[in-house]
Design a protein around this motif. Structure first.
Motif: not given
Length: 664
Positions: A217-221, A232-236, A239-246
């Motif tokens: 998950v990538t996020l800003t302050p 967090f939900r998968e997707g964007q 301002g929060v991006t949750l992704t499945r890398y595997w």
């Protein structure tokens, strides 16, 4: 091999205002048991972002591995808990491509940072073989990325408390924030009482969650400045991006589409993949050993470890004094065959009593797999001689080891053709037999070595048979200690249960059950149990079965080669039989069970009675006293074996009494 350094505890916070150094230090040092050898902290220029670290040194004790660590480019700062086993190969790849920095040291932390600098965080993580929880601050983008390894060997919590967003290897570090007042999540409590663990992404607290395995998950302050009451939900989103890398689902599907052509080919491939994983994970500059229960999984790891080792390896096991629960004799036999330097310790109720008060602190949230007690005891025993221990966990989920994979489909196939009325009649008749009678029958059938809680499992299966609409119902019921009964948790929908993910397309029933276990029971129970029980004594555990290359090979093994007739883990047994006599392992699966049911009627009874005091429970306001007391009295009378359900209640009550949260 180069310097691997086990990074044992990470934490951090993002504040609307600067994070106070004293707050950061408190969070960090709650994790001291995970990393007693070193500590570190890093703050962003505006001090709104803090990355924190505790270190247990496994290889290369120099300051060049100190964390949090900044990349050579200056763009990234990393706090990391784990091991990248193939980091030397990654270094060589970076060097061949001309994108390697001038190396400052030999740690896998530096390798991972260089890979992130060159390839980006997602590709670097996808390339790595290992176990990890990662917190990465990108100075250029002003973002924080959190990531967790593929199967969830390393824990990572996140959430909001005291006006801050925080993350940590253990929930206790988040609880340490000033003003923490998050209430109990009653849905999570219901999950605990149902399954004996809290499934991801839930935690026992509202507003605190687990990051799922295989995700980043990538996020800003600013994106997390406002607290959220949902994970967090998968997707964007916002301002929060949750992704499945595997995706383990993709791995299983690919394996089903490309099965091995023969059993011999499967056995060869499994042995080769496991040997590579064991060899890679057995390297350290501190003493390494292996847990040995005498079962198929740990014995296979020990067999391959001894085959790859240059000298004699060390193995560790514990036994119980109670008849029917002592596996140490089998471990001793296996150790003798492989010529290991074997160490064993026998434990009783007094030893368990000494551990039980530590469990709420050890796990941070209530955790009700009673095998946490022997796991902690064997970890503490091993720590007297080694700093790293190889574990056989994961073999059951990947290779079909649990008896439910064998019996649940058979039960459904037998009962599905029967009319509902006849099913209910048969189930009702069988349910009249007390658990003790079923236990006696099971002991005869299993040559006096019945599985733990056998009678209770039979009664549950009979109840299920009367109402099930399909195999999914049967399987879910086997994992639900309050099946067909309202949850005793007050204030929520009493019939709701946590869902099981068995959806992997058109797959055999056993494959769907294994997938469900590998994505819930294994990370949230088995791996959580081993991580906290071992890290409480600063022992690192490594799990060769969960090397993702081994998992890909296991997925290609047809179900018929995993469960052959009445033989579970068939293909894994064939690997083991190349190294040890078949007769040594021809016995029913026992697991790492604690004789807690007997102890609750004896030496643990007073402790349990205190925790189940009706007036105190009513005052606390979380649980309906009546159904719990009925189960307790039935258990004491010996008419039912309700140990798992009762242990879940007791673990919550013990956690509550030790200050888990104020009364409701």
């Amino acid at each position: 091999m180069g310097a691997l350094r086990h990074m044992c505890g990470i934490a951090g916070a993002i504040g609307v205002r600067p994070v106070e150094p004293a707050v950061a230090a408190t969070m960090r040092d709650v994790l001291e048991h995970r990393g007693p050898d070193d500590r570190g902290e890093w703050f962003s220029d505006d001090r709104r972002v803090a990355l924190l670290h505790r270190r247990l040194s496994i290889v290369d004790l120099s300051p060049l591995g100190h964390q949090p660590m900044a990349a050579v480019s200056g763009r990234y700062v990393l706090a990391y808990n784990g091991e990248i086993y193939d980091h030397l190969a990654i270094r060589a790849e970076l060097e061949a491509a001309g994108v390697a920095p001038a190396w400052r040291g030999h740690s896998d932390t530096e390798t991972l940072l260089a890979a992130i600098d060159a390839w980006g965080v997602r590709r670097a993580i996808e390339r790595a073989t290992g176990m990890f929880a990662i917190a990465l601050w990108d100075r250029q983008a002003g973002t924080l990325t959190l990531a967790r390894d593929r199967f969830g060997e390393k824990p990572l919590y996140y959430g909001w408390a005291g006006g801050m967003f925080a993350f940590a290897s253990e929930i206790g570090a988040i609880r340490a924030l000033p003003g923490f007042d998050n209430p109990v999540d009653r849905d999570a409590l219901s999950s605990l009482l149902s399954r004996t663990y809290i499934p991801c992404p839930q935690s026992i607290y509202q507003g605190v969650f687990k990051l799922p395995p295989g995700m980043m998950v990538t996020l800003t302050p600013d994106a997390v400045a406002t607290p959220r009451d949902r994970p967090f939900r998968e997707g964007q989103h916002d301002g929060v991006t949750l992704t499945r890398y595997w995706s383990y689902r993709d791995v299983v599907r690919a394996g089903l589409d490309d099965p091995f052509a023969s059993e011999g080919e499967a056995v060869d491939a499994v042995e080769a993949a496991l040997l590579r994983a064991v060899s890679g994970q057995a390297v350290a500059d501190v003493p390494v050993g292996a847990f040995l229960s005498g079962g198929v999984d740990s014995s296979t790891v020990v067999a391959l470890y001894q085959a790859a080792a240059r000298g004699t390896i060390r193995t560790f096991s514990i036994g119980f004094e109670e008849a029917g629960f002592d596996e140490a004799v089998y471990a001793r036999e296996v150790a003798r065959h492989f010529g290991t330097e074997h160490h064993e310790m026998y434990v009783g109720a007094a030893d368990a009593l000494a551990v039980i008060p530590k469990l709420p602190t050890m796990y941070g949230e209530p955790f009700a797999d009673s095998s946490a007690v022997p796991t902690h005891l064997v970890s503490a025993f091993a720590k007297t001689q080694v700093t790293v221990a190889l574990s056989g966990d994961g073999g059951d989920e990947l290779f079909g080891g649990y008896n439910r994979y064998l019996h649940a489909p058979r039960l459904w196939r037998s009962l599905a053709p029967l009319p509902h009325g006849l099913r209910r009649l048969a189930a009702g008749a069988g349910a009249q037999l007390p658990d003790a009678a079923w236990n006696a029958l099971g002991s005869i059938a299993a040559r006096k070595r019945r599985p733990p809680f056998f009678g209770g499992k039979v009664r549950k299966a009979l109840r299920t048979a009367a109402h099930a609409q399909g195999l999914d119902d049967v399987f879910a019921s086997l994992l639900d200690e309050w099946h067909l009964a309202a949850t005793p948790v007050l204030g929520i929908d009493g019939t709701r249960r946590p869902p099981l993910d068995m959806v992997i397309g058109d797959a055999p029933d056993a494959a769907r059950m294994m997938y469900a276990d590998a994505t819930s029971y294994m990370p949230d129970d088995i791996l959580a149990k081993v991580d906290r029980a071992s890290m409480a004594v600063s022992l690192e555990t490594r799990v060769p079965f969960l090397d993702h290359h081994v998992a890909a090979v296991a997925a290609r093994v047809p179900v018929a080669s995993k469960i052959a007739g009445t033989s579970t883990k068939h293909v894994l047994r064939q690997v083991l039989y190349r190294h040890a006599p078949r007769a040594m392992f021809e016995r029913p699966k026992a697991g790492f069970a604690l004789p807690v049911g007997q102890w609750l009627r004896g030496p643990l009874r007073d402790w349990a009675e205190d925790l189940l005091d009706p007036s105190r429970m009513r005052q606390e306001g979380y649980l309906d006293v009546a159904p719990i007391r009925r189960r307790w009295e039935r258990h004491l009378a010996g008419t039912a074996e309700d140990t798992p359900a009762l242990w879940a209640v007791l673990m919550f009550q013990a956690w509550l009494r030790q200050g888990g949260t104020p009364a409701a």
